[in-house]
Design a protein around this motif. Sequence first.
Motif, PDB file in Angstrom:
ATOM      1  N   ALA A 248       0.829  -1.208   0.000  1.00 14.84           N
ATOM      2  CA  ALA A 248       0.000   0.000   0.000  1.00 14.84           C
ATOM      3  C   ALA A 248       0.861   1.255   0.000  1.00 14.84           C
ATOM      4  CB  ALA A 248      -0.931  -0.008   1.214  1.00 14.84           C
ATOM      5  N   ALA A 249       1.986   1.220   0.726  1.00 15.54           N
ATOM      6  CA  ALA A 249       2.888   2.377   0.748  1.00 15.54           C
ATOM      7  C   ALA A 249       3.408   2.670  -0.650  1.00 15.54           C
ATOM      8  CB  ALA A 249       4.048   2.112   1.704  1.00 15.54           C
ATOM      9  N   LYS A 250       3.735   1.615  -1.393  1.00 17.61           N
ATOM     10  CA  LYS A 250       4.210   1.788  -2.761  1.00 17.61           C
ATOM     11  C   LYS A 250       3.115   2.365  -3.651  1.00 17.61           C
ATOM     12  CE  LYS A 250       5.769  -0.855  -6.784  1.00 17.61           C
ATOM     13  NZ  LYS A 250       6.056  -2.217  -7.303  1.00 17.61           N
ATOM     14  N   GLU A 251       1.923   1.792  -3.564  1.00 20.17           N
ATOM     15  CA  GLU A 251       0.822   2.203  -4.441  1.00 20.17           C
ATOM     16  C   GLU A 251       0.407   3.652  -4.213  1.00 20.17           C
ATOM     17  OE1 GLU A 251      -2.135  -0.728  -3.640  1.00 20.17           O
ATOM     18  OE2 GLU A 251      -1.215  -2.243  -4.949  1.00 20.17           O
ATOM     19  N   PHE A 252       0.527   4.122  -2.977  1.00 18.93           N
ATOM     20  CA  PHE A 252       0.088   5.478  -2.664  1.00 18.93           C
ATOM     21  C   PHE A 252       1.249   6.461  -2.540  1.00 18.93           C
ATOM     22  CE2 PHE A 252      -3.574   2.935  -1.722  1.00 18.93           C
ATOM     23  CZ  PHE A 252      -4.633   3.733  -2.103  1.00 18.93           C
ATOM     24  N   GLY A 253       2.426   6.030  -2.993  1.00 21.42           N
ATOM     25  CA  GLY A 253       3.552   6.946  -3.096  1.00 21.42           C
ATOM     26  C   GLY A 253       4.012   7.537  -1.779  1.00 21.42           C
ATOM     27  N   LEU A 254       4.025   6.722  -0.723  1.00 17.18           N
ATOM     28  CA  LEU A 254       4.487   7.226   0.567  1.00 17.18           C
ATOM     29  C   LEU A 254       5.997   7.453   0.508  1.00 17.18           C
ATOM     30  CD1 LEU A 254       4.008   7.894   3.554  1.00 17.18           C
ATOM     31  CD2 LEU A 254       4.366   5.455   4.061  1.00 17.18           C
ATOM     32  N   ASP A 255       6.408   8.669   0.692  1.00 16.76           N
ATOM     33  CA  ASP A 255       7.829   9.036   0.623  1.00 16.76           C
ATOM     34  C   ASP A 255       8.418   9.006   2.027  1.00 16.76           C
ATOM     35  OD1 ASP A 255      10.274   9.876  -0.280  1.00 16.76           O
ATOM     36  OD2 ASP A 255       9.723  12.007  -0.328  1.00 16.76           O
ATOM     37  N   ALA A 256       8.663   7.801   2.508  1.00 11.37           N
ATOM     38  CA  ALA A 256       9.178   7.647   3.868  1.00 11.37           C
ATOM     39  C   ALA A 256      10.087   6.436   3.926  1.00 11.37           C
ATOM     40  CB  ALA A 256       8.028   7.482   4.858  1.00 11.37           C
ATOM     41  N   LYS A 257      11.020   6.462   4.865  1.00 14.86           N
ATOM     42  CA  LYS A 257      11.851   5.295   5.137  1.00 14.86           C
ATOM     43  C   LYS A 257      11.085   4.339   6.046  1.00 14.86           C
ATOM     44  CE  LYS A 257      16.344   7.609   4.789  1.00 14.86           C
ATOM     45  NZ  LYS A 257      17.585   7.948   5.514  1.00 14.86           N
ATOM     46  N   PHE A 258      11.346   3.048   5.858  1.00 12.72           N
ATOM     47  CA  PHE A 258      10.754   2.024   6.708  1.00 12.72           C
ATOM     48  C   PHE A 258      11.863   1.354   7.515  1.00 12.72           C
ATOM     49  CE2 PHE A 258       6.992   2.576   4.298  1.00 12.72           C
ATOM     50  CZ  PHE A 258       5.957   1.911   4.942  1.00 12.72           C
ATOM     51  N   TYR A 259      11.768   1.441   8.830  1.00 13.27           N
ATOM     52  CA  TYR A 259      12.627   0.675   9.723  1.00 13.27           C
ATOM     53  C   TYR A 259      11.782  -0.494  10.231  1.00 13.27           C
ATOM     54  CZ  TYR A 259      16.354   4.188   9.912  1.00 13.27           C
ATOM     55  OH  TYR A 259      17.387   5.030   9.592  1.00 13.27           O
ATOM     56  N   THR A 260      12.129  -1.714   9.809  1.00 16.08           N
ATOM     57  CA  THR A 260      11.275  -2.869  10.069  1.00 16.08           C
ATOM     58  C   THR A 260      12.033  -3.976  10.787  1.00 16.08           C
ATOM     59  OG1 THR A 260      11.744  -4.218   8.099  1.00 16.08           O
ATOM     60  CG2 THR A 260      10.235  -2.335   7.811  1.00 16.08           C
TER      61      THR A 260
END
Length: 419
Positions: A248-260
Amino acid sequence: MLIKKLLISFLSCVAVSAYAAAPISLGMIEGMSGPFANAGEAVVRNLQMAIEDVNARGGVRLPDGMHPLRLEIFDNKQGVEESLIELRRLTDRHIRFVLQGNSSSVAAALVDAIERHNRRAPDARVLFLNYSAVDPALTNSQCSFWHFRFDANADMRMHALTEVIRGDRQASRVYLIGQDYSFGRMVAEAARQQLRAKRPDIRIVGNELHPIGKIKDFAPYIAKIKAAGADTVMTGNWGNDLTLLVKAAKEFGLDAKFYTFYGNSLGAPAAIGDAGVDRVRAVAEWHPNVGGMQTDNASDRFYQRFRQRYPQPQDDYLLLRMHVMIDMLVKAIEKAGSTEAIAVARALEGASYHNSFHDAMMRAEDHQLIQPLYVSVMRRIQDGGIRFDNEGSGYGFRTERYLPSAQTALKTSCRMQRP
């Protein structure tokens, strides 16, 4: 008469061999159906290969001879009540070793149930080997003599991630999102505490918990993250809850880093694609590219052997800690000279593991495995810098930070009651 003697001798040898070869069963209680079935299947592949390795070298040596290992699978459908039912089935079959990991709430329930069982049935005690349930309480306030954890707990994993975020000056607005059960809540609390200590300038702009295994569309959550102006997302999500979140982050263009905790697993790299390059980080005790660009190293050979055993791209999820767990269990059984739970538990306390690319030690104080951790960052294989991708996706992970065991070992509050 000679034929009769030979026949008696042959039958005696067969009887002895059959007795000596009686398998040692390992009972895995895991979700093999439902939304997290893919995670359960990944566990089976890893355990099965580790067991095959033991059996290929003759099995487990006990005073009466060599015994093969055998994996028996109990499907808990990822539920607590189902897990307790399966535990009863397991103990009714006189299996002495319980394996589980995907769900800390299940692990906590199993710890309590095994404590009760072992008090009621001292001649049929069982040992709980935990490969993935990382709620810190399991080796702190709820620690048990009968429980051993072979994964880094959530505090240890978060410590590794926040050591990296400490130096990430682009991180200023963090959004916490996780699964709404004991593990997810502990991850959020660990993030708040450790960010406050290491980066007091960071602002936490959201703290969201969602139902575990129930969300099919994470778009509303991504919309909240975007609206909060987050530049960094921290999550302990695993399985489909992680894959669908990053998709979903990819599809909605979320411009953020993910620390997972698990961004390098089970379809997540392919789901996020180019949007994750240099942005998605994961933490683990090992990953396929720890050997760097040097060819023909021991880590590479270990990984390539796994890929030969499971050649399908979707099966490409190697978990070193499960192989460590089986190896350490076998050595403890052989040291104890018995499969009796209390003897094996005492042999596991303080035991160590060593190969040419990994070292680990089972801390006797709380039964937490102490081992190195890697924080790795997502890269395109075509850009160079990594040799292996994940699940044929074209994306893999490169080490960004290595923490030796001395830096991952956190204090424990365990006050263990020993039999």
